[in-house]
Design a protein around this motif. Structure first.
Motif, short mmCIF file in Angstrom:
data_model
loop_
_atom_site.label_atom_id
_atom_site.label_comp_id
_atom_site.label_asym_id
_atom_site.label_seq_id
_atom_site.Cartn_x
_atom_site.Cartn_y
_atom_site.Cartn_z
N SER A 67 0.85 -1.19 0.00
CA SER A 67 0.00 0.00 0.00
C SER A 67 0.88 1.24 0.00
CB SER A 67 -0.92 0.04 1.23
OG SER A 67 -0.19 0.47 2.35
N ARG A 68 0.23 2.37 -0.16
CA ARG A 68 0.96 3.62 0.05
C ARG A 68 1.25 3.77 1.53
NH1 ARG A 68 0.92 6.58 -4.56
NH2 ARG A 68 -0.43 5.54 -6.05
N ARG A 69 2.35 4.46 1.82
CA ARG A 69 2.70 4.69 3.21
C ARG A 69 1.67 5.50 3.96
NH1 ARG A 69 7.39 3.85 5.61
NH2 ARG A 69 8.93 2.82 4.34
N THR A 70 0.94 6.33 3.21
CA THR A 70 0.00 7.23 3.86
C THR A 70 -1.23 6.50 4.41
OG1 THR A 70 -0.82 7.64 1.65
CG2 THR A 70 0.63 9.31 2.58
N VAL A 71 -1.46 5.29 3.96
CA VAL A 71 -2.61 4.54 4.47
C VAL A 71 -2.23 3.94 5.82
CG1 VAL A 71 -4.16 2.61 4.03
CG2 VAL A 71 -3.30 3.95 2.12
N PRO A 72 -3.00 4.24 6.87
CA PRO A 72 -2.66 3.67 8.18
C PRO A 72 -2.76 2.15 8.17
CG PRO A 72 -4.36 5.37 8.36
CD PRO A 72 -4.20 5.07 6.92
N LEU A 73 -1.85 1.52 8.86
CA LEU A 73 -1.79 0.06 8.86
C LEU A 73 -3.12 -0.58 9.26
CD1 LEU A 73 -0.25 -2.65 8.72
CD2 LEU A 73 0.65 -2.17 10.98
N GLN A 74 -3.74 -0.03 10.29
CA GLN A 74 -4.96 -0.70 10.78
C GLN A 74 -6.11 -0.60 9.79
OE1 GLN A 74 -3.51 1.88 12.33
NE2 GLN A 74 -5.00 3.31 13.18
N ASP A 75 -6.00 0.33 8.82
CA ASP A 75 -7.05 0.45 7.81
C ASP A 75 -6.89 -0.54 6.66
OD1 ASP A 75 -8.02 2.45 9.30
OD2 ASP A 75 -7.46 4.09 7.95
N VAL A 76 -5.68 -1.01 6.49
CA VAL A 76 -5.41 -1.82 5.30
C VAL A 76 -6.23 -3.10 5.29
CG1 VAL A 76 -3.63 -3.07 4.01
CG2 VAL A 76 -3.09 -0.87 5.04
N TYR B 163 2.12 -5.77 11.01
CA TYR B 163 3.33 -4.97 10.96
C TYR B 163 3.58 -4.54 9.53
CZ TYR B 163 4.67 -9.79 10.11
OH TYR B 163 4.68 -11.08 9.67
N ARG B 164 4.49 -3.65 9.41
CA ARG B 164 4.73 -3.04 8.12
C ARG B 164 6.22 -3.17 7.83
NH1 ARG B 164 1.72 2.60 7.03
NH2 ARG B 164 0.19 1.22 6.07
N THR B 165 6.55 -3.55 6.64
CA THR B 165 7.96 -3.63 6.28
C THR B 165 8.20 -2.73 5.07
OG1 THR B 165 7.52 -5.59 4.95
CG2 THR B 165 8.30 -5.97 7.17
#
Lengths: 616, 211
Positions: free
Chosen positions: A479-488, A518-520
């Protein structure tokens, strides 16, 4: 291990001995898959002296397991009350404690043996590059696989019927055989023909030149592409070149085809497949991570690999996907052992302070944080090795944290432990792969992004990744970085899973027992088409793909640059030569399993090493 | 696949054993003594030895023992978690002439507890018991006491003379055989067909592609 830090045993984290400081042919920093592949190949095939170090106290980095790695930086369950039903022994508890992020470390540590949770779960295909390397390197001795039983593509059903309710997902099975295509009620007769025609063409291309001989063509249950299906008997064959609209020619449509996405290619004439079918082929067969993934190159190649993989291991295993037992983290470890058995010295917990290319002496110097100076002719650097000062390297050889931060994209991952299969209770549908294309997700929280597909892979007890009666689901989406993780993943969690067992009332949906996300960093920007120097390569870590294919491709390309005789190695197209050449057939008795022993020649220590060991 | 395997099975039970312990305690020497009845005094590392196979008869059963060596990965405490997969038994070895190797037994035991299956059997082995009394640093009593604390059997062996090597391995095999029956059942019942082992199965693939 880290949890034992404070027990007073200082030497717990110290190496049992210090490794020799003589010059090595190759030093590999990092134990991810690409690094392990290079180390094992250099040691076993290249007969080079290899030192394999990792700054961390576990193998694999982003190719390792979550139980041993760290890196959960945000919680998936914002606003969720997530029950924990797992005790120290892995048994299911009556009470539901709420997990907070603070509990994660201790929970994970206590479950270390019961669960094997990969940081970046990946699987292989029966005829892909990884499988080839595993077979030829003898890493097969350390690995076992289970098939991926079934693939599904998700379809949203919120087309007015579900009044105002967020769209429910429907799992549409991806047909894996001719019979399944015919029986599929979703497909119109026209589309059945279209799909068959497309797959037939793809298969002809896939099997072109393999010399595979197909027997009977009348078995409707044979997987598409499996030896024995009827297609090759069909005289009507398309020219391979025109199938994927290869290269310019005079064809007017082919000039634009270079930029056509896999999905668009399938939906357009002459294929004319419906959106669902196109999604199924693009994301469950070609494993395109995005609806815009280009047809040319990877996507069409993956389609061919998939078709070749089906039924490769006989009629009992018609499926293409292979899941490593105990998780994909085993694969990198298997290659580390191949390296060790071939004489490479492996050591964990070896953080590096500085690496310096000394052009005058044509070697690279590696300074450990422990103050040791090591030298090597070639250096391989993996991800997650901490901040290393790099001297004598070109700017494009260095990947700084800042560059990573400036990337527009990132890879989001979630791991869920659930109590039942997300695709019903069918015995044969426990290890499944699900692609959830953006078109199926009207309820997703970020509306402006309609590009990336969410991949979900579900593992069961038989994959040895979790205890009986539990399932592990790996979700992955760029995803784009701007999208919050919990929304994905929020809409997916809402639709497919249930948060809590409600007042004893059984829901059909699987209940999430434990989860994390988590996000990598997105590594696609760091992947280069060819490596520039013959003494240094840098690997970026796990990508967003669900197979190992890109990583092995990268390792092969790097290996060609580092060790290829050919001066033009770097200009070769990515990946051509395997890291482990096919071993010559040693006659039938080698095939007998009981003849397999694991011993090779023993190597006498050189004087340096002998002295070191004697001094202990 | 399971059926193809059982048709001409040259053994009844497969037991996977691991050797664990500090470097230099004689793990590989024990293995070579047991599998090939060889001993070498020259100092070799375990480079090149992956595992050895030995088939023995135990109560009218053919037991195929697959005994794995550390491949030198113990030297810097970097045994992979993967090394422990599917192991039925672990032989934890120290050197009676090396106090440190005995002290490290506790660390190795923690390592085993963290990574090996709960059902895995462990035994403690004090190797090099052929040494002169003056060189011995760890008494037999201390070995016995530590083994008792862990609740595991104890052997003092000599890979050099062969003393009690056979006994240590075969007692391990005996303990594991009862266990592995249930293990095998479990894995067969796990559903979803057998596991795919690339080497066995690749035969079929390569055959069809070369004709």
């Amino acid at each position: 291990m880290t949890e034992e830090k404070n027990d007073g045993k200082k030497d717990e984290n110290e190496p049992a001995e210090s490794f020799p400081t003589r010059a090595f042919d190759v030093i590999v920093l990092g134990t991810g898959l690409a690094e392990s592949l290079i180390a094992s190949s250099a040691s076993k095939i290249g007969k080079k002296s290899v030192l394999l170090l990792d700054a961390n106290d576990h193998y694999g980095n982003s190719f390792g397991t979550l139980t041993e790695a760290r890196g959960t930086d945000e919680t998936l369950f914002k606003g969720w009350s997530v029950p924990v039903c797992l005790t120290r022994s892995g048994a299911v508890l009556e009470t539901h404690d709420v997990v907070t992020i603070d509990d994660d470390e201790c929970l994970l540590a206590s479950l270390r043996r019961k669960f094997s949770v990969d940081v970046a779960f990946k699987f292989s295909l029966g005829d892909d590059r990884l499988t080839e390397e595993v077979c030829n390197s003898e890493a097969y001795k350390y690995l076992e696989f289970k098939t991926l039983e079934k693939s599904f593509v998700c379809v949203g059903t919120s087309d007015g019927k579900t009044n105002g309710k967020k769209g429910e997902f429907e799992f549409v099975p991806v047909p894996a055989s001719r019979a399944e295509i015919f029986e599929n009620a979703r497909l119109s007769p026209t589309e059945k023909r279209g799909l068959m025609r497309f797959l037939k063409k793809a298969r002809d291309v896939a099997l072109e030149g393999t010399g595979v001989n197909y027997g009977r063509g009348d078995d409707a249950n044979a997987p598409i592409g499996a030896p024995g299906t009827e297609y090759t008997l069909d005289a009507e064959r398309e020219d391979e070149g025109t199938f994927f609209a290869n290269d310019g020619d005079n064809n007017s449509s082919s000039s634009s085809s270079k930029n056509t996405s896999m999905k668009a290619f399938l939906m357009e004439s002459p294929n004319d497949l419906s959106e669902i079918t196109s999604d199924a082929v693009a994301h469950c067969v070609s494993f395109c991570p995005s609806v815009t993934t280009k047809l040319r190159g990877r996507a069409s190649e993956m389609l061919i690999t998939y078709i070749r993989s089906m039924g490769k291991y006989g009629p009992e295993t018609p499926q293409a996907g292979l899941i490593p037992l105990y998780g994909s983290g085993e694969v990198a470890q298997a290659f580390c052992r191949v390296a060790a058995v071939s004489g490479a010295i492996t050591a964990l917990r070896q953080p590096i302070k500085k690496i310096e290319r000394k052009n005058s002496e044509s070697h690279i110097e590696v300074l450990t944080k422990g103050g040791r100076v090591l030298t090597c002719k070639k250096l391989v650097l993996g991800d997650a090795q901490g901040d290393i000062e790099m001297v004598g390297f070109a700017n494009d050889e260095i990947i700084t944290p800042n560059r990573r931060e400036s990337s527009k994209f990132c890879i989001n991952r979630a791991v869920l432990v659930t109590n039942r299969s997300m695709v019903g209770s069918d015995e044969a549908q426990h290890r499944v792969f699900v692609a959830i294309p953006p078109a199926a997700r009207p309820g997703k929280l970020y509306k402006d992004e309609d590009e990336f597909v969410c991949f979900a892979t579900q593992l069961d007890y038989s994959s040895r990744c979790c205890p009986k009666d539990t399932f592990i689901v790996h979700l992955c989406q760029k995803s784009r970085r701007t999208v919050p993780l919990q929304d994905v993943f929020a809409d997916i969690l809402d639709n497919i899973f249930s948060k809590v067992k409600q007042n004893g009332e059984e829901t059909k949906k699987p209940t999430i027992l434990w989860g994390t996300s988590y996000r990598t960093p997105d590594v696609d920007d760091d992947i280069v088409e060819s490596f520039k120097s013959d003494d240094f390569v840098k690997f970026p870590g796990a990508d967003c793909n669900v197979t190992f294919e890109e990583t092995v491709r990268l390792a092969r390309s790097a290996n060609g640059c580092l060790f290829g005789d050919d001066a033009n190695a770097s200009s070769l197209s990515f990946d051509t030569l395997p890291l482990f050449p096919k071993a010559p057939q040693k006659g039938e008795e080698r095939e007998e399993e009981e003849e397999v022993t694991g011993d090779g020649e023993t190597i006498d220590l050189n004087e340096d090493e002998y002295a070191l060991l004697r001094d202990l | 696949m399971a059926s193809a395997k059982s048709s001409n099975k040259p053994f009844d039970v497969l037991v996977k054993l691991l050797l664990i312990g500090d470097s230099g305690v004689g793990k590989s020497c024990l293995l070579l003594r047991y599998s090939d009845d060889k001993f070498t005094t020259s100092f070799i590392t375990t480079i090149g030895i992956d595992f050895k196979i030995k088939t023995i008869d135990l109560d009218q059963k053919k037991v195929k023992m697959q005994i794995w060596d550390t491949a030198g990965q113990e030297r810097f405490r970097t045994i992979t978690a993967a090394y422990y997969r599917g192991a039925h038994g672990v032989l934890l070895v120290y050197d009676v002439t090396d106090e440190t190797s005995f002290e490290n037994v506790r660390n190795w035991m923690r390592n085993i507890e963290a990574h090996a299956s709960e059902a895995a059997k462990v035994c403690l082995i004090g190797n090099k018991c052929d040494c002169e009394d003056s060189k011995r640093k760890v008494t037999k009593e201390r070995g016995v006491a530590l083994a008792k604390e862990f609740g595991v059997p104890f052997f003092e062996t000599s890979a050099k003379s062969g003393l009690r090597v056979e006994e240590a391995f075969s007692s391990m095999a005996r303990r594991c055989v009862g266990e592995s029956k249930t293990n095998n059942n479990n894995s067969n019942n796990s559903g979803g067909g057998g596991t795919v082992r690339l080497r066995e199965t690749a035969k079929g693939g390569s055959k069809s592609s070369c004709c």
